[in-house]
Write a protein that holds these residues in place. Structure first.
Motif, PDB file in Angstrom:
ATOM      1  N   ARG A 132      18.502  28.840 -17.014  1.00 23.15           N
ATOM      2  CA  ARG A 132      18.483  28.749 -18.482  1.00 23.15           C
ATOM      3  C   ARG A 132      18.198  30.092 -19.133  1.00 23.15           C
ATOM      4  NH1 ARG A 132      15.368  23.000 -18.998  1.00 23.15           N
ATOM      5  NH2 ARG A 132      17.093  21.781 -18.165  1.00 23.15           N
ATOM      6  N   VAL A 133      17.178  30.782 -18.668  1.00 27.49           N
ATOM      7  CA  VAL A 133      16.846  32.123 -19.158  1.00 27.49           C
ATOM      8  C   VAL A 133      16.385  32.941 -17.955  1.00 27.49           C
ATOM      9  CG1 VAL A 133      15.326  33.507 -20.605  1.00 27.49           C
ATOM     10  CG2 VAL A 133      16.155  31.322 -21.448  1.00 27.49           C
ATOM     11  N   PHE A 134      17.032  34.073 -17.738  1.00 26.14           N
ATOM     12  CA  PHE A 134      16.639  34.935 -16.624  1.00 26.14           C
ATOM     13  C   PHE A 134      17.015  36.368 -16.955  1.00 26.14           C
ATOM     14  CE2 PHE A 134      20.850  33.301 -15.813  1.00 26.14           C
ATOM     15  CZ  PHE A 134      21.568  34.384 -15.350  1.00 26.14           C
ATOM     16  N   HIS A 135      16.541  37.286 -16.152  1.00 23.82           N
ATOM     17  CA  HIS A 135      16.807  38.710 -16.355  1.00 23.82           C
ATOM     18  C   HIS A 135      17.644  39.245 -15.199  1.00 23.82           C
ATOM     19  CE1 HIS A 135      13.204  38.174 -18.883  1.00 23.82           C
ATOM     20  NE2 HIS A 135      13.873  38.987 -19.671  1.00 23.82           N
ATOM     21  N   LEU A 136      18.578  40.106 -15.537  1.00 25.95           N
ATOM     22  CA  LEU A 136      19.330  40.859 -14.556  1.00 25.95           C
ATOM     23  C   LEU A 136      19.140  42.337 -14.867  1.00 25.95           C
ATOM     24  CD1 LEU A 136      22.712  38.913 -14.361  1.00 25.95           C
ATOM     25  CD2 LEU A 136      20.826  38.870 -12.725  1.00 25.95           C
TER      26      LEU A 136
ATOM     27  N   GLY B 147      22.781  54.774 -10.672  1.00 25.96           N
ATOM     28  CA  GLY B 147      22.412  55.988  -9.952  1.00 25.96           C
ATOM     29  C   GLY B 147      22.892  57.280 -10.577  1.00 25.96           C
ATOM     30  N   GLN B 148      23.492  57.223 -11.747  1.00 28.51           N
ATOM     31  CA  GLN B 148      23.980  58.430 -12.411  1.00 28.51           C
ATOM     32  C   GLN B 148      22.828  59.150 -13.110  1.00 28.51           C
ATOM     33  OE1 GLN B 148      27.225  59.466 -12.179  1.00 28.51           O
ATOM     34  NE2 GLN B 148      27.525  57.722 -10.809  1.00 28.51           N
ATOM     35  N   ARG B 149      22.943  60.457 -13.242  1.00 28.72           N
ATOM     36  CA  ARG B 149      21.891  61.239 -13.916  1.00 28.72           C
ATOM     37  C   ARG B 149      21.676  60.803 -15.352  1.00 28.72           C
ATOM     38  NH1 ARG B 149      23.080  67.387 -12.167  1.00 28.72           N
ATOM     39  NH2 ARG B 149      24.061  66.640 -10.288  1.00 28.72           N
ATOM     40  N   GLU B 150      22.763  60.355 -15.998  1.00 34.63           N
ATOM     41  CA  GLU B 150      22.660  59.938 -17.396  1.00 34.63           C
ATOM     42  C   GLU B 150      21.785  58.697 -17.568  1.00 34.63           C
ATOM     43  OE1 GLU B 150      25.977  59.914 -15.975  1.00 34.63           O
ATOM     44  OE2 GLU B 150      26.118  62.058 -16.310  1.00 34.63           O
ATOM     45  N   GLN B 151      21.703  57.894 -16.525  1.00 34.18           N
ATOM     46  CA  GLN B 151      20.893  56.679 -16.605  1.00 34.18           C
ATOM     47  C   GLN B 151      19.473  57.018 -16.172  1.00 34.18           C
ATOM     48  OE1 GLN B 151      22.211  53.328 -14.279  1.00 34.18           O
ATOM     49  NE2 GLN B 151      20.732  51.968 -15.222  1.00 34.18           N
ATOM     50  N   THR B 152      18.578  57.117 -17.142  1.00 33.16           N
ATOM     51  CA  THR B 152      17.206  57.519 -16.848  1.00 33.16           C
ATOM     52  C   THR B 152      16.324  56.346 -16.450  1.00 33.16           C
ATOM     53  OG1 THR B 152      16.634  57.356 -19.188  1.00 33.16           O
ATOM     54  CG2 THR B 152      17.314  59.522 -18.374  1.00 33.16           C
ATOM     55  N   GLU B 153      16.758  55.122 -16.763  1.00 33.31           N
ATOM     56  CA  GLU B 153      16.009  53.941 -16.331  1.00 33.31           C
ATOM     57  C   GLU B 153      16.967  52.787 -16.103  1.00 33.31           C
ATOM     58  OE1 GLU B 153      14.426  52.016 -20.433  1.00 33.31           O
ATOM     59  OE2 GLU B 153      13.450  53.858 -19.795  1.00 33.31           O
ATOM     60  N   THR B 154      16.512  51.801 -15.378  1.00 30.41           N
ATOM     61  CA  THR B 154      17.333  50.639 -15.078  1.00 30.41           C
ATOM     62  C   THR B 154      17.518  49.796 -16.340  1.00 30.41           C
ATOM     63  OG1 THR B 154      16.449  50.613 -12.839  1.00 30.41           O
ATOM     64  CG2 THR B 154      17.522  48.609 -13.580  1.00 30.41           C
ATOM     65  N   ALA B 155      18.754  49.404 -16.612  1.00 27.75           N
ATOM     66  CA  ALA B 155      19.035  48.550 -17.778  1.00 27.75           C
ATOM     67  C   ALA B 155      18.626  47.117 -17.477  1.00 27.75           C
ATOM     68  CB  ALA B 155      20.516  48.622 -18.120  1.00 27.75           C
ATOM     69  N   ARG B 156      17.884  46.501 -18.387  1.00 24.60           N
ATOM     70  CA  ARG B 156      17.424  45.123 -18.204  1.00 24.60           C
ATOM     71  C   ARG B 156      18.181  44.232 -19.191  1.00 24.60           C
ATOM     72  NH1 ARG B 156      11.399  42.847 -19.501  1.00 24.60           N
ATOM     73  NH2 ARG B 156      11.808  40.715 -18.886  1.00 24.60           N
ATOM     74  N   LEU B 157      18.820  43.188 -18.660  1.00 22.77           N
ATOM     75  CA  LEU B 157      19.596  42.267 -19.471  1.00 22.77           C
ATOM     76  C   LEU B 157      18.922  40.900 -19.459  1.00 22.77           C
ATOM     77  CD1 LEU B 157      22.987  43.156 -17.800  1.00 22.77           C
ATOM     78  CD2 LEU B 157      22.134  44.062 -19.945  1.00 22.77           C
TER      79      LEU B 157
ATOM     80  N   VAL C  20      25.048  48.497  -9.412  1.00 23.32           N
ATOM     81  CA  VAL C  20      24.493  47.289  -8.820  1.00 23.32           C
ATOM     82  C   VAL C  20      23.867  46.464  -9.930  1.00 23.32           C
ATOM     83  CG1 VAL C  20      22.820  46.382  -7.165  1.00 23.32           C
ATOM     84  CG2 VAL C  20      24.010  48.511  -6.674  1.00 23.32           C
ATOM     85  N   LEU C  21      24.233  45.197  -9.993  1.00 28.22           N
ATOM     86  CA  LEU C  21      23.646  44.238 -10.914  1.00 28.22           C
ATOM     87  C   LEU C  21      22.836  43.292 -10.051  1.00 28.22           C
ATOM     88  CD1 LEU C  21      23.680  43.270 -13.911  1.00 28.22           C
ATOM     89  CD2 LEU C  21      25.544  41.749 -13.247  1.00 28.22           C
ATOM     90  N   PHE C  22      21.545  43.141 -10.357  1.00 28.72           N
ATOM     91  CA  PHE C  22      20.699  42.340  -9.475  1.00 28.72           C
ATOM     92  C   PHE C  22      19.618  41.620 -10.263  1.00 28.72           C
ATOM     93  CE2 PHE C  22      18.878  46.521  -9.785  1.00 28.72           C
ATOM     94  CZ  PHE C  22      17.513  46.318  -9.860  1.00 28.72           C
ATOM     95  N   GLY C  23      19.104  40.560  -9.669  1.00 30.92           N
ATOM     96  CA  GLY C  23      17.974  39.822 -10.210  1.00 30.92           C
ATOM     97  C   GLY C  23      16.788  39.976  -9.278  1.00 30.92           C
ATOM     98  N   THR C  24      15.593  39.787  -9.801  1.00 35.02           N
ATOM     99  CA  THR C  24      14.386  39.947  -8.978  1.00 35.02           C
ATOM    100  C   THR C  24      13.666  38.629  -8.727  1.00 35.02           C
ATOM    101  OG1 THR C  24      13.082  40.454 -10.934  1.00 35.02           O
ATOM    102  CG2 THR C  24      14.009  42.327  -9.727  1.00 35.02           C
TER     103      THR C  24
END
Length: 64
Positions: free
Chosen positions: A40-44, A49-59, A24-28
């Motif tokens: 112009r500038v925002f974060h996604l 949900g995989q075990r390998e991903q220990t935290e949400t990636a912030r772009l 899931v790719l989402f914005g807040t």
């Protein structure tokens, strides 16, 4: 049937596949949907949900 909330989300949300894994790719920031200046500038965030991903990636997305 799809409920009204899924047809017009309050936040930008996309289901996607990255290297064969679904996530899931989402914005807040809800202003991203209604104020073009917010584009112009925002974060996604990406979460799969995989075990390998220990935290949400912030772009950080910049359009300049």
């Amino acid at each position: 049937q799809v409920c009204r909330g899924l047809r017009t989300p309050q936040l930008p949300v996309w289901l996607c596949s990255v290297t064969g894994r679904h996530g899931v790719l989402f914005g807040t920031d809800s202003l991203l949907l209604s104020d073009w200046k917010m584009e112009r500038v925002f974060h996604l965030y990406f979460y799969n949900g995989q075990r390998e991903q220990t935290e949400t990636a912030r772009l950080r997305i910049g359009t300049h």
